[in-house]
Write a protein that holds these residues in place. Structure first.
Motif, PDB file in Angstrom:
ATOM      1  N   ILE A 202       0.893  -1.169   0.014  1.00 49.54           N
ATOM      2  CA  ILE A 202      -0.015   0.030   0.196  1.00 49.54           C
ATOM      3  C   ILE A 202       0.738   1.224   0.013  1.00 49.54           C
ATOM      4  N   ALA A 203       1.991   1.241   0.763  1.00 45.22           N
ATOM      5  CA  ALA A 203       2.940   2.320   0.699  1.00 45.22           C
ATOM      6  C   ALA A 203       3.307   2.542  -0.562  1.00 45.22           C
ATOM      7  N   GLU A 204       3.779   1.818  -1.557  1.00 43.55           N
ATOM      8  CA  GLU A 204       4.091   1.861  -2.732  1.00 43.55           C
ATOM      9  C   GLU A 204       3.203   2.400  -3.568  1.00 43.55           C
ATOM     10  N   VAL A 205       1.934   2.075  -3.596  1.00 35.54           N
ATOM     11  CA  VAL A 205       0.778   2.639  -4.156  1.00 35.54           C
ATOM     12  C   VAL A 205       0.731   3.916  -3.921  1.00 35.54           C
ATOM     13  N   ILE A 206       0.674   4.304  -2.666  1.00 36.83           N
ATOM     14  CA  ILE A 206       0.689   5.706  -2.076  1.00 36.83           C
ATOM     15  C   ILE A 206       1.817   6.745  -2.870  1.00 36.83           C
ATOM     16  N   LYS A 207       2.826   6.163  -2.968  1.00 32.19           N
ATOM     17  CA  LYS A 207       3.944   6.920  -3.592  1.00 32.19           C
ATOM     18  C   LYS A 207       3.416   7.232  -5.208  1.00 32.19           C
ATOM     19  N   GLN A 208       3.086   6.053  -5.717  1.00 30.60           N
ATOM     20  CA  GLN A 208       2.414   6.513  -6.862  1.00 30.60           C
ATOM     21  C   GLN A 208       1.075   7.426  -7.161  1.00 30.60           C
ATOM     22  N   LEU A 209       0.396   7.234  -6.108  1.00 35.38           N
ATOM     23  CA  LEU A 209      -0.724   8.131  -6.124  1.00 35.38           C
ATOM     24  C   LEU A 209      -0.368   9.657  -5.924  1.00 35.38           C
ATOM     25  N   LYS A 210       0.770   9.589  -4.925  1.00 33.69           N
ATOM     26  CA  LYS A 210       1.195  11.208  -4.760  1.00 33.69           C
ATOM     27  C   LYS A 210       1.774  11.824  -6.057  1.00 33.69           C
ATOM     28  N   ALA A 211       2.599  10.793  -6.787  1.00 34.13           N
ATOM     29  CA  ALA A 211       3.306  11.463  -8.058  1.00 34.13           C
ATOM     30  C   ALA A 211       2.260  11.726  -9.211  1.00 34.13           C
ATOM     31  N   ASP A 212       1.125  11.078  -9.260  1.00 34.71           N
ATOM     32  CA  ASP A 212       0.174  11.147 -10.206  1.00 34.71           C
ATOM     33  C   ASP A 212      -1.236  11.581  -9.767  1.00 34.71           C
ATOM     34  N   PHE A 213      -1.299  12.268  -8.791  1.00 38.00           N
ATOM     35  CA  PHE A 213      -2.466  12.761  -8.176  1.00 38.00           C
ATOM     36  C   PHE A 213      -3.422  13.635  -9.107  1.00 38.00           C
ATOM     37  N   PRO A 216      -6.888  11.183 -13.663  1.00 37.52           N
ATOM     38  CA  PRO A 216      -7.965  10.391 -13.320  1.00 37.52           C
ATOM     39  C   PRO A 216      -7.477   9.114 -12.436  1.00 37.52           C
ATOM     40  N   LEU A 217      -8.355   8.813 -11.474  1.00 43.34           N
ATOM     41  CA  LEU A 217      -7.757   7.613 -10.664  1.00 43.34           C
ATOM     42  C   LEU A 217      -8.774   6.234 -11.072  1.00 43.34           C
ATOM     43  N   ARG A 218      -7.922   5.174 -11.240  1.00 39.27           N
ATOM     44  CA  ARG A 218      -8.367   4.087 -11.703  1.00 39.27           C
ATOM     45  C   ARG A 218      -7.940   2.931 -10.666  1.00 39.27           C
ATOM     46  N   LEU A 246      -9.687   6.838  -3.340  1.00 40.71           N
ATOM     47  CA  LEU A 246     -10.651   8.142  -4.001  1.00 40.71           C
ATOM     48  C   LEU A 246     -10.547   9.065  -3.082  1.00 40.71           C
ATOM     49  N   GLN A 247     -10.893   9.144  -1.844  1.00 43.72           N
ATOM     50  CA  GLN A 247     -10.881  10.146  -0.628  1.00 43.72           C
ATOM     51  C   GLN A 247      -9.489  10.596  -0.243  1.00 43.72           C
ATOM     52  N   LEU A 252      -5.617  14.818  -1.175  1.00 42.58           N
ATOM     53  CA  LEU A 252      -4.397  15.364  -1.561  1.00 42.58           C
ATOM     54  C   LEU A 252      -4.565  16.493  -2.656  1.00 42.58           C
ATOM     55  N   ARG A 253      -5.303  16.363  -3.461  1.00 50.79           N
ATOM     56  CA  ARG A 253      -5.556  17.347  -4.326  1.00 50.79           C
ATOM     57  C   ARG A 253      -5.843  18.876  -3.655  1.00 50.79           C
ATOM     58  N   LEU A 254      -7.005  18.595  -2.654  1.00 55.34           N
ATOM     59  CA  LEU A 254      -7.309  19.963  -2.044  1.00 55.34           C
ATOM     60  C   LEU A 254      -6.126  20.456  -1.263  1.00 55.34           C
ATOM     61  N   LEU A 255      -5.290  19.451  -0.575  1.00 55.04           N
ATOM     62  CA  LEU A 255      -4.468  20.218   0.293  1.00 55.04           C
ATOM     63  C   LEU A 255      -3.249  21.055  -0.669  1.00 55.04           C
ATOM     64  N   THR A 256      -2.954  20.216  -1.848  1.00 58.61           N
ATOM     65  CA  THR A 256      -2.090  20.837  -2.893  1.00 58.61           C
ATOM     66  C   THR A 256      -2.460  22.121  -3.443  1.00 58.61           C
ATOM     67  N   ALA A 257      -3.934  22.293  -3.781  1.00 62.93           N
ATOM     68  CA  ALA A 257      -4.515  23.425  -4.056  1.00 62.93           C
ATOM     69  C   ALA A 257      -4.398  24.711  -3.052  1.00 62.93           C
ATOM     70  N   ARG A 258      -4.827  24.111  -1.869  1.00 64.92           N
ATOM     71  CA  ARG A 258      -4.376  25.376  -0.818  1.00 64.92           C
ATOM     72  C   ARG A 258      -2.977  25.810  -0.773  1.00 64.92           C
ATOM     73  N   GLN A 259      -1.952  24.834  -0.843  1.00 66.95           N
ATOM     74  CA  GLN A 259      -0.756  25.396  -0.868  1.00 66.95           C
ATOM     75  C   GLN A 259      -0.300  26.139  -1.797  1.00 66.95           C
ATOM     76  N   ILE A 260      -0.814  25.917  -3.101  1.00 66.49           N
ATOM     77  CA  ILE A 260      -0.292  26.844  -4.112  1.00 66.49           C
ATOM     78  C   ILE A 260      -1.217  27.966  -4.415  1.00 66.49           C
ATOM     79  N   MET A 261      -2.266  28.022  -3.551  1.00 62.33           N
ATOM     80  CA  MET A 261      -3.069  29.265  -3.755  1.00 62.33           C
ATOM     81  C   MET A 261      -2.427  30.241  -2.717  1.00 62.33           C
TER      82      MET A 261
END
Length: 305
Positions: A202-213, A216-218, A246-247, A252-261
């Motif tokens: 799961i940790a390896e998948v999370i690294k992939q999720l973070k890189a490609d967040f 679209p998620l499949r 999905l959550q 992760l998307r919302l946190l990143t958006a907040r940081q870049i704003m």
């Protein structure tokens, strides 16, 4: 007096000694995390209670030596105080806030980044059998033993003799890992670094999720990467992270958006598209649900704070 009570009193006494050292090393440096001359070690100091700060936590050990803290993962909330510790075993989306602190008695914390490769080396020398294969949660809170706090104390004391740090700090950090592996949450610690464990997959998948967040998620693709069926992957992912894939991506998307704003002064529309949203209205709704206010108002509040 029972053995458990005596052990708790010893742990509290050692924590008082550690708190005095952390207070000295952070005095006059303000609130927040403070790096030290020992690379993976940092101290935290907060003079007031705080609002929850959301972010991605890396693998770490955090011991409370004075005050009390609260952590929130999805809808789960836990508090931990003096002589208790938190271990985070992978990159998890968490919120944390200090719930007990004053200028006279600030919250003080001892924080050590965990290195899975070093843990793996110790596992190989102790007991390579991880026992049960079911997923364990990717974070936990436990009472710290006097032996674990003593390790933290000795590591902190090295800051007063910098010439000893290169030789002695790796040995003490290794002992800290050993104490975690021998503690009541040994299974969870062991799975951090055990090849093929559900937690590591799961940790390896999370690294992939973070890189490609932003993509679209499949779930099927992520399950394939974890070498699991989609149903099994979804169950193990939720068991480890307390949320669905999905959550995780959404937060992760919302946190990143907040940081870049905040950092780049972008508006909500620009930030939404940059993190992968196609609908600005959907972005604003989900943002307000997560942070308690629409993007513009939330960013203005953060800038004032």
């Amino acid at each position: 007096m029972t053995i458990e009570t005596l052990s708790q009193e010893t742990a509290n006494t050692k924590c008082e000694e550690l708190a005095a050292l952390v207070a000295r090393h952070t005095d006059g440096k303000g609130n927040g995390a403070h790096a030290t001359a020992i690379n993976p070690l940092a101290f935290t100091r907060e003079c007031d209670t705080s609002k929850a700060i959301q972010g991605v936590s890396e693998p770490l050990l955090a011991i409370v030596v004075q005050g009390k803290k609260e952590v929130l993962l999805n809808e789960e909330t836990y508090q931990y105080g003096v002589a208790q510790y938190l271990v985070v075993s992978m990159d998890l989306l968490m919120s944390a806030c200090v719930v007990k602190a004053t200028p006279e008695q600030p919250y003080l914390g001892f924080k050590l980044k965990l290195n899975p490769a070093q843990l793996c080396d110790i596992i190989a020398q102790t007991n390579p059998d991880i026992g049960k294969k079911e997923s364990v949660r990717g974070w936990f809170i436990s009472d710290a033993s006097p032996l674990l706090i003593d390790c933290a104390l000795r590591l902190t004391k090295l800051l007063d003799t910098p010439q000893d740090i290169p030789f002695l700090s790796p040995m003490i950090i290794r002992e800290i890992y050993y104490r975690l592996l021998m503690g009541e949450q040994s299974e969870a610690v062991r799975q951090i670094a055990t090849s093929g464990s559900n937690m590591q997959r799961i940790a390896e998948v999370i690294k992939q999720l973070k890189a490609d967040f932003t993509k679209p998620l499949r779930v099927e693709d992520l399950a394939l990467a974890a070498n699991m069926s989609p149903a099994s992957f979804h169950r193990h992912f939720k068991a480890v992270t307390s949320m669905s894939p999905l959550q995780y991506q959404k937060q992760l998307r919302l946190l990143t958006a907040r940081q870049i704003m905040l950092a780049e002064n972008l508006d909500a529309t620009q930030a939404a598209y940059q993190v992968g949203y196609e609908s600005t209205s959907q972005f604003s709704r989900e943002y307000a649900r997560m942070f308690g206010a629409p993007p513009i108002r939330d960013i203005e509040r953060l800038r004032v704070a």
